[in-house]
Enzyme design. Structure first.
Site, PDB file in Angstrom:
ATOM      1  N   HIS A  52       0.836  -1.196   0.000  1.00 30.52           N
ATOM      2  CA  HIS A  52       0.000   0.000   0.000  1.00 30.52           C
ATOM      3  C   HIS A  52       0.872   1.248   0.000  1.00 30.52           C
ATOM      4  O   HIS A  52       1.870   1.303   0.686  1.00 30.52           O
ATOM      5  CB  HIS A  52      -0.887   0.044   1.249  1.00 30.52           C
ATOM      6  CG  HIS A  52      -1.998  -0.964   1.224  1.00 30.52           C
ATOM      7  ND1 HIS A  52      -2.985  -1.004   2.169  1.00 30.52           N
ATOM      8  CD2 HIS A  52      -2.284  -1.965   0.348  1.00 30.52           C
ATOM      9  CE1 HIS A  52      -3.833  -1.980   1.882  1.00 30.52           C
ATOM     10  NE2 HIS A  52      -3.424  -2.581   0.803  1.00 30.52           N
ATOM     11  N   TYR A 181      -8.774   4.886   8.512  1.00 24.70           N
ATOM     12  CA  TYR A 181      -8.834   5.246   9.935  1.00 24.70           C
ATOM     13  C   TYR A 181      -9.919   6.302  10.078  1.00 24.70           C
ATOM     14  O   TYR A 181      -9.808   7.379   9.492  1.00 24.70           O
ATOM     15  CB  TYR A 181      -7.495   5.837  10.395  1.00 24.70           C
ATOM     16  CG  TYR A 181      -6.383   4.824  10.547  1.00 24.70           C
ATOM     17  CD1 TYR A 181      -5.639   4.389   9.442  1.00 24.70           C
ATOM     18  CD2 TYR A 181      -6.038   4.315  11.804  1.00 24.70           C
ATOM     19  CE1 TYR A 181      -4.609   3.476   9.598  1.00 24.70           C
ATOM     20  CE2 TYR A 181      -5.000   3.401  11.965  1.00 24.70           C
ATOM     21  CZ  TYR A 181      -4.294   2.988  10.851  1.00 24.70           C
ATOM     22  OH  TYR A 181      -3.277   2.076  11.005  1.00 24.70           O
ATOM     23  N   PRO A 272      -2.573   0.153  19.520  1.00 24.75           N
ATOM     24  CA  PRO A 272      -2.456  -0.350  18.149  1.00 24.75           C
ATOM     25  C   PRO A 272      -2.618   0.685  17.020  1.00 24.75           C
ATOM     26  O   PRO A 272      -2.214   0.410  15.897  1.00 24.75           O
ATOM     27  CB  PRO A 272      -3.558  -1.407  18.061  1.00 24.75           C
ATOM     28  CG  PRO A 272      -4.526  -1.060  19.131  1.00 24.75           C
ATOM     29  CD  PRO A 272      -3.740  -0.417  20.219  1.00 24.75           C
ATOM     30  N   LYS A 276       2.286  -0.248  15.130  1.00 25.55           N
ATOM     31  CA  LYS A 276       3.730  -0.234  15.378  1.00 25.55           C
ATOM     32  C   LYS A 276       4.294  -1.391  16.198  1.00 25.55           C
ATOM     33  O   LYS A 276       5.507  -1.592  16.212  1.00 25.55           O
ATOM     34  CB  LYS A 276       4.103   1.078  16.092  1.00 25.55           C
ATOM     35  CG  LYS A 276       3.992   2.306  15.203  1.00 25.55           C
ATOM     36  CD  LYS A 276       5.005   2.244  14.094  1.00 25.55           C
ATOM     37  CE  LYS A 276       4.723   3.236  13.007  1.00 25.55           C
ATOM     38  NZ  LYS A 276       5.162   2.802  11.691  1.00 25.55           N
ATOM     39  N   TYR A 364       4.539   6.621   9.822  1.00 24.12           N
ATOM     40  CA  TYR A 364       3.735   5.434   9.508  1.00 24.12           C
ATOM     41  C   TYR A 364       4.548   4.397   8.722  1.00 24.12           C
ATOM     42  O   TYR A 364       4.506   3.201   9.031  1.00 24.12           O
ATOM     43  CB  TYR A 364       2.458   5.822   8.740  1.00 24.12           C
ATOM     44  CG  TYR A 364       1.396   4.750   8.819  1.00 24.12           C
ATOM     45  CD1 TYR A 364       0.332   4.855   9.706  1.00 24.12           C
ATOM     46  CD2 TYR A 364       1.472   3.610   8.021  1.00 24.12           C
ATOM     47  CE1 TYR A 364      -0.635   3.856   9.812  1.00 24.12           C
ATOM     48  CE2 TYR A 364       0.514   2.613   8.114  1.00 24.12           C
ATOM     49  CZ  TYR A 364      -0.532   2.734   8.996  1.00 24.12           C
ATOM     50  OH  TYR A 364      -1.479   1.745   9.098  1.00 24.12           O
TER      51      TYR A 364
HETATM   52  C1  DHB Z   1      -4.209  -3.364  11.611  1.00 24.66           C
HETATM   53  C2  DHB Z   1      -3.949  -3.159  12.944  1.00 24.66           C
HETATM   54  C3  DHB Z   1      -3.626  -1.899  13.381  1.00 24.66           C
HETATM   55  O1  DHB Z   1      -3.373  -1.673  14.677  1.00 24.66           O
HETATM   56  C4  DHB Z   1      -3.559  -0.835  12.491  1.00 24.66           C
HETATM   57  O2  DHB Z   1      -3.240   0.387  12.952  1.00 24.66           O
HETATM   58  C5  DHB Z   1      -3.796  -1.059  11.164  1.00 24.66           C
HETATM   59  C6  DHB Z   1      -4.132  -2.330  10.729  1.00 24.66           C
HETATM   60  C7  DHB Z   1      -4.567  -4.731  11.158  1.00 24.66           C
HETATM   61  O3  DHB Z   1      -4.688  -5.625  11.996  1.00 24.66           O
HETATM   62  O4  DHB Z   1      -4.742  -4.902   9.945  1.00 24.66           O
END
Ligand code: DHB
Length: 370
Positions: A52, A181, A272, A276, A364
């Site tokens: 991506h 997001y 999450p 990271k 990111y």
């Molecule tokens: C996923 C998990 C995340 O914490 C995140 O920020 C983006 C994607 C995932 O499990 O795909």
């Protein structure tokens, strides 16, 4: 370690099957992808991983793309599940005759303040002791390594968040090519994926949420509300798995004591948002591998002595980023209308200022290794 000609043994209390099936993270930074490729375990990731070059931030019902390719000079992320990485690592290790002891019990670590640390464990009812030069404590937040360090040595820094994530894996083609997001008045939502046929979705929920109160229908209903955007449709499908993820920021300093070196979640936890956790663990072990190689090549402890210091510089920057993404996108129970407006202004800024978007993008895709 194997590639550096250094012997190692992995002592793991879960089964191989468990490690290869447990659904966890799925976003790999460019640096993580590069390292796995360099190590010769990137074949499947290269064919099955989804590359991506951006993400979408959605707020006020509208989407705004952050273009990583443009903002970072061509970098991106790869969607490839953590348990698939585990399969590749396990396979490579077995193929090269490396030892992994699965399903061990009663593991304890000893004498790491001297030159000959020991690991004791039980397997199939018998007790064993390993003597080694170093112990890498890669046993997670609830592991035994960190608590084995004498009292008074470590300082803990911590923040808990007043919410969690309810995550599902669904038999549905992802409704977007890139991750979304979403900031919504009812709380955060995230659309992610594992394959072109399997979606991974998350909803902000209460920290002590009872998963039994969330029928599949109710989960889809809430996702539909939070992710809604004009002219866009969320495709539903059978829920294959669901669970709750806690949210915590945690760092322990230093990340080492004598010949015990902590890496990954045993030393730090990130919320999450920002994806990271796995990448930070990979960065730790990369720094550790470099230090061990230097030690065996030259006899010098320099890099081992600075292991914690080097790791922590990255750890704190990643903590800052994960906290910032979390704060910007979630609904806090005690937030007032001012906080809400400020969040929206932050999102507006990040998606309209090139400088701000670049800050998000470079974090990111992953900060450069020192
Ligand atoms: C996923 C998990 C995340 O914490 C995140 O920020 C983006 C994607 C995932 O499990 O795909």
């Amino acid at each position: 370690m194997y590639l550096q000609g250094i012997d190692s043994i992995v002592v793991e209390n879960r089964s191989r099957q468990y490690s290869e099936q447990r659904v966890r993270a799925g976003v790999l930074e460019q640096g993580t992808v590069d390292l796995l490729t360099e190590m010769g375990v990137g074949e499947r990731m290269k064919t099955e991983g989804l590359v991506h070059h951006g993400i979408e931030l959605r707020f006020g019902g509208r989407g705004h793309r952050i273009d990583f390719q443009d903002l970072t000079g061509g970098k991106g992320i790869t969607i490839y599940a953590q348990h698939e990485v585990l399969k590749d690592l396990n396979n490579a290790r077995v193929a090269t005759g490396g030892q992994v002891f699965f399903e061990v019990r009663s593991v304890s670590v000893h004498d790491f303040d001297g030159s000959s640390p020991k690991i004791r464990y039980q397997k199939d009812g018998s007790a064993y002791e390993l003597t080694c030069d170093f112990i890498a404590g890669c046993d997670g937040f609830h592991g035994i390594c960190r608590p084995s360090i004498p009292a008074g040595v470590l300082t803990e820094y911590e923040r808990e968040y007043p919410f969690g994530w309810l995550g599902i894996l669904a038999d549905a083609p992802p409704s977007s090519e890139e991750l979304i997001y979403t900031h919504h008045d009812r709380g955060f939502a995230l659309l992610s994926m594992r394959t072109p046929h399997i979606s991974r979705l998350y909803l902000q929920c209460k920290p002590d949420e009872n998963i039994d109160l969330w029928s599949d229908e109710k989960i889809w209903q809430e996702l539909q509300i939070r992710l809604a955007s004009d002219g866009w449709k969320l495709t539903e499908g059978q829920v294959l798995q669901k669970g709750i993820t806690g949210m915590r920021s945690f760092v322990v300093e230093p990340m080492q004591y004598g010949r015990l070196l902590l890496a990954g979640d045993s030393a730090h936890i990130v919320p999450p948002t920002g994806a990271k956790g796995l990448n930070l663990a990979v960065a730790d072990v990369q720094i550790l591998a470099r230090a061990l190689k230097h030690f065996y090549d030259s006899g010098s402890r320099d890099l081992l002595d600075s292991y914690s210091e080097v790791c922590l510089r990255r750890v704190w920057k990643v903590q800052r980023f994960s906290w910032w993404m979390t704060s910007m996108l979630h609904r806090f129970p005690d937030q007032n209308p001012f906080d809400h407006r400020r969040q929206l202004a932050e999102l507006d800024y990040v998606t309209s200022s090139r400088a701000a978007a670049k800050t998000l993008a470079e974090n990111y895709v992953g900060l450069p290794m020192e």
